[in-house]
Design a protein around this motif. Structure first.
Motif, mmCIF file in Angstrom:
data_model
loop_
_atom_site.group_PDB
_atom_site.id
_atom_site.type_symbol
_atom_site.label_atom_id
_atom_site.label_comp_id
_atom_site.label_asym_id
_atom_site.label_seq_id
_atom_site.Cartn_x
_atom_site.Cartn_y
_atom_site.Cartn_z
ATOM 1 N N LEU A 258 10.019 -22.195 26.993
ATOM 2 C CA LEU A 258 10.523 -21.641 25.732
ATOM 3 C C LEU A 258 9.380 -21.369 24.768
ATOM 4 N N LYS A 259 9.284 -20.125 24.285
ATOM 5 C CA LYS A 259 8.199 -19.729 23.385
ATOM 6 C C LYS A 259 8.651 -19.512 21.951
ATOM 7 N N VAL A 260 9.856 -18.972 21.769
ATOM 8 C CA VAL A 260 10.260 -18.620 20.413
ATOM 9 C C VAL A 260 11.780 -18.611 20.296
ATOM 10 N N VAL A 261 12.261 -19.015 19.128
ATOM 11 C CA VAL A 261 13.664 -18.904 18.752
ATOM 12 C C VAL A 261 13.744 -17.883 17.629
ATOM 13 N N ILE A 262 14.627 -16.900 17.770
ATOM 14 C CA ILE A 262 14.825 -15.885 16.735
ATOM 15 C C ILE A 262 16.172 -16.142 16.083
ATOM 16 N N ALA A 263 16.133 -16.504 14.815
ATOM 17 C CA ALA A 263 17.343 -16.885 14.089
ATOM 18 C C ALA A 263 17.709 -15.813 13.086
ATOM 19 N N ILE B 259 11.447 -18.041 14.127
ATOM 20 C CA ILE B 259 11.276 -17.054 13.070
ATOM 21 C C ILE B 259 12.656 -16.565 12.627
ATOM 22 N N SER B 260 12.719 -16.146 11.391
ATOM 23 C CA SER B 260 13.958 -15.626 10.828
ATOM 24 C C SER B 260 13.900 -14.107 10.847
ATOM 25 N N GLN B 261 14.966 -13.512 11.352
ATOM 26 C CA GLN B 261 15.056 -12.051 11.429
ATOM 27 C C GLN B 261 16.273 -11.600 10.639
ATOM 28 N N TYR B 262 16.091 -10.587 9.810
ATOM 29 C CA TYR B 262 17.178 -10.044 8.993
ATOM 30 C C TYR B 262 17.623 -8.732 9.613
ATOM 31 N N ALA B 263 18.856 -8.688 10.086
ATOM 32 C CA ALA B 263 19.376 -7.486 10.734
ATOM 33 C C ALA B 263 20.863 -7.381 10.441
ATOM 34 N N ASP B 264 21.397 -6.186 10.585
ATOM 35 C CA ASP B 264 22.852 -6.027 10.536
ATOM 36 C C ASP B 264 23.282 -5.114 11.669
ATOM 37 N N GLU B 265 24.564 -5.144 11.967
ATOM 38 C CA GLU B 265 25.077 -4.358 13.087
ATOM 39 C C GLU B 265 25.166 -2.882 12.740
ATOM 40 N N GLU B 266 25.297 -2.546 11.449
ATOM 41 C CA GLU B 266 25.420 -1.161 11.044
ATOM 42 C C GLU B 266 24.131 -0.381 11.254
ATOM 43 N N CYS B 267 22.993 -1.057 11.062
ATOM 44 C CA CYS B 267 21.703 -0.356 11.088
ATOM 45 C C CYS B 267 20.795 -0.868 12.197
ATOM 46 N N GLY B 268 20.407 -2.135 12.146
ATOM 47 C CA GLY B 268 19.479 -2.696 13.118
ATOM 48 C C GLY B 268 18.620 -3.751 12.460
ATOM 49 N N LEU C 199 16.160 -5.106 9.973
ATOM 50 C CA LEU C 199 15.773 -4.663 8.630
ATOM 51 C C LEU C 199 14.513 -5.356 8.133
ATOM 52 N N ALA C 200 14.305 -6.609 8.507
ATOM 53 C CA ALA C 200 13.120 -7.349 8.073
ATOM 54 C C ALA C 200 12.929 -8.546 8.987
ATOM 55 N N GLN C 201 11.730 -9.115 8.954
ATOM 56 C CA GLN C 201 11.439 -10.235 9.847
ATOM 57 C C GLN C 201 10.244 -11.010 9.329
ATOM 58 N N GLU C 202 10.235 -12.302 9.618
ATOM 59 C CA GLU C 202 9.030 -13.099 9.405
ATOM 60 C C GLU C 202 8.020 -12.768 10.491
ATOM 61 N N ARG C 203 6.819 -13.335 10.317
ATOM 62 C CA ARG C 203 5.791 -13.137 11.327
ATOM 63 C C ARG C 203 5.285 -14.476 11.826
ATOM 64 N N VAL C 204 4.797 -14.509 13.042
ATOM 65 C CA VAL C 204 4.254 -15.731 13.643
ATOM 66 C C VAL C 204 2.853 -15.429 14.159
ATOM 67 N N PRO C 205 1.859 -16.290 13.879
ATOM 68 C CA PRO C 205 2.012 -17.446 12.992
ATOM 69 C C PRO C 205 2.028 -17.014 11.529
ATOM 70 N N THR C 206 2.768 -17.735 10.729
ATOM 71 C CA THR C 206 2.865 -17.380 9.317
ATOM 72 C C THR C 206 1.835 -18.162 8.511
ATOM 73 N N GLU D 5 1.815 -17.625 5.053
ATOM 74 C CA GLU D 5 2.301 -17.600 3.687
ATOM 75 C C GLU D 5 3.219 -18.783 3.403
ATOM 76 N N LYS D 6 3.271 -19.185 2.176
ATOM 77 C CA LYS D 6 4.182 -20.233 1.739
ATOM 78 C C LYS D 6 5.609 -19.683 1.720
ATOM 79 N N ASP D 7 6.554 -20.499 2.121
ATOM 80 C CA ASP D 7 7.979 -20.172 2.060
ATOM 81 C C ASP D 7 8.400 -19.065 3.023
ATOM 82 N N ASN D 8 7.544 -18.739 3.991
ATOM 83 C CA ASN D 8 7.951 -17.843 5.071
ATOM 84 C C ASN D 8 8.563 -16.535 4.565
#
Length: 444
Positions: free
Chosen positions: A223-228, A250-259, A261-268, A270-273
């Motif tokens: 296991l390398k990564v969990v995408i939440a 990592i946290s990924q921001y997406a919706d079903e209508e579009c795809g 939309l935004a994502q964190e990066r690894v390794p991060t 920055e503070k607060d991801n």
């Protein structure tokens, strides 16, 4: 090396090459924009926007009277207005550029109470595939490696046996997600050499809490990564994944209508991801909660999206219902603003007694320090009335959580009517999500 993953990956790109490399071209376009500066990308984005707006003026009845390349001249749409005007917004299938066969209908789960069906053309579907491959790769998941996708699978959404084989994806249904299912999932992660897990943040929370409290010591060597996604990713869940699953999350921001939309990066670093918008496919506006004026950096606003790639059902200035704190560009964002905090649904945003929005992370960062709490849900019942619903571990009761009461009163402010109640369960929505934060006052 996973020989099967390599074979499937080579097979996929070879077949794409034979067809003229439609997905590879989309992938390269995503990669170029995401790795170049805002200034370098300006001509590319302007050209895409102009092409889209010119097209909808000529082909979408809803936009026929708007002949402008300025987004400010277009109305802001939400789910309700999209549904009400869908017949006029939709473009006829036979005039969609690059369309092959029938359009694909992407349906939302309706977890906000408003289900939505969005037509997506062939080029848009290819774009979504390219995005999945690119944004997975930059966080450590290479396409066609073994992936477990945690969601509510049903006969409308389930994958065929051929898809499972060719995509190397294991669909795991979470409509029932008790100890037996969690043990079954852990065995799959071990025995199938799973590299990536994708699922809602609260589903990942249930999984990692099970692993933490299990008498068996689980080890997932591949296991390398969990995408939440789907909800806010809380600090305690993030840390537990690293401690007990021994991989990145990592946290990924997406919706079903579009795809995506935004994502964190690894390794991060920055503070607060912080999260980075997907500027390769969308134009984003973050507008004030009570007007259509842009927010300033550091302010909470609602996210408005223009999809540059859906010609079947133009999504222009779509208020998706989510909110965030817009951040100034940083050294990693190529001149683009960032998401400092993603708050989620506007009507799930809660407020202190003086009317200021509260980050959902404030609650998670408090409760993660109390081992007695199994699950929680915070609800704003009225302007100054709040309730914290707690599932407690065996042997604990509310009398052991007096400190929680004091800490939450500090967060909520003077005059807060705050109560804690013990519950046996936190209900799960039909989509499989479990809402940690709800505003019943604003949604009345």
């Amino acid at each position: 090396m996973d020989v099967n993953a390599l074979f499937l990956r080579c097979r996929f790109w070879f077949l794409d090459f034979i067809k003229g490399s439609p997905i590879r071209k989309q992938y390269n376009d995503v990669k170029y924009v995401e790795t170049h500066s805002k200034q370098q990308n300006s001509d590319i984005i302007d050209s895409k926007l102009h092409s889209l707006l010119d097209y909808v003026h000529k082909n979408s009845p809803f936009y026929a009277d708007i002949n402008s390349f300025d987004l400010d001249d277009y109305p802001i749409m939400n789910k309700v207005s999209l549904i009400e005007n869908m017949s006029q917004i939709r473009v006829k299938d036979d005039i969609i550029p690059g369309q092959q066969g029938q359009v694909y209908i992407q349906r939302t789960s309706g977890s906000t109470g408003v289900p939505l069906a969005v037509a997506q053309d062939t080029l848009k579907r290819q774009r979504r595939i390219a995005e999945l491959k690119y944004f997975g790769k930059i966080v450590g998941f290479i396409t066609h490696e073994k992936l477990v996708h945690l969601r509510t699978w049903n006969r409308w959404q389930n994958k065929t046996s051929n898809q499972i084989k060719l995509e190397n994806i294991i669909p795991f249904d979470i409509s029932k997600f008790g100890p037996e299912e969690l043990e079954e999932l852990c065995n799959i992660l071990v025995n199938e050499n799973v590299v990536c897990v994708r699922g809602y943040s609260t589903t990942i929370s249930s999984l990692v809490n099970y692993i933490k409290n299990s008498p068996k010591k689980w080890v997932f060597p591949h296991l390398k990564v969990v995408i939440a996604g789907g909800e806010a990713l809380y600090d305690d869940v993030r840390q537990m994944v690293k401690d007990y699953m021994h991989c990145e999350i990592i946290s990924q921001y997406a919706d079903e209508e579009c795809g995506i939309l935004a994502q964190e990066r690894v390794p991060t670093k920055e503070k607060d991801n912080v999260m980075y918008f997907n500027h390769s496919s969308y134009i984003f506006e973050v507008l004030k909660l009570d007007s259509d004026e842009p927010v300033k950096y550091g302010e909470v606003g609602r996210i408005v999206i223009t999809d540059l790639h859906n010609y079947a059902c133009p999504m222009i200035r779509y208020d998706c219902g989510d909110t965030c704190v817009l951040g100034a560009p940083n050294e990693f964002s190529n001149g683009y603003p960032i998401i400092e905090k993603l708050y989620g649904r506007r009507f799930d945003l809660t407020y202190s007694t003086d009317g200021k929005a509260i980050s959902p992370l404030a609650f998670g960062r408090t409760l993660k320090n109390f081992d007695s709490v199994s699950q929680w849900q915070f609800v704003q019942l009225d302007e100054k009335k709040y309730e914290l619903r707690l599932m407690l571990k065996s042997g604990y009761n509310l009398s052991s959580l007096k400190e929680v009461n004091n800490l939450f009163l500090e967060i909520l402010g003077d005059g807060a009517d705050f109560n804690m109640v013990e519950v046996n369960d936190i209900p799960v929505l039909a989509s499989g999500k479990r809402k940690p934060v709800i505003n019943e006052w604003r949604s009345k």
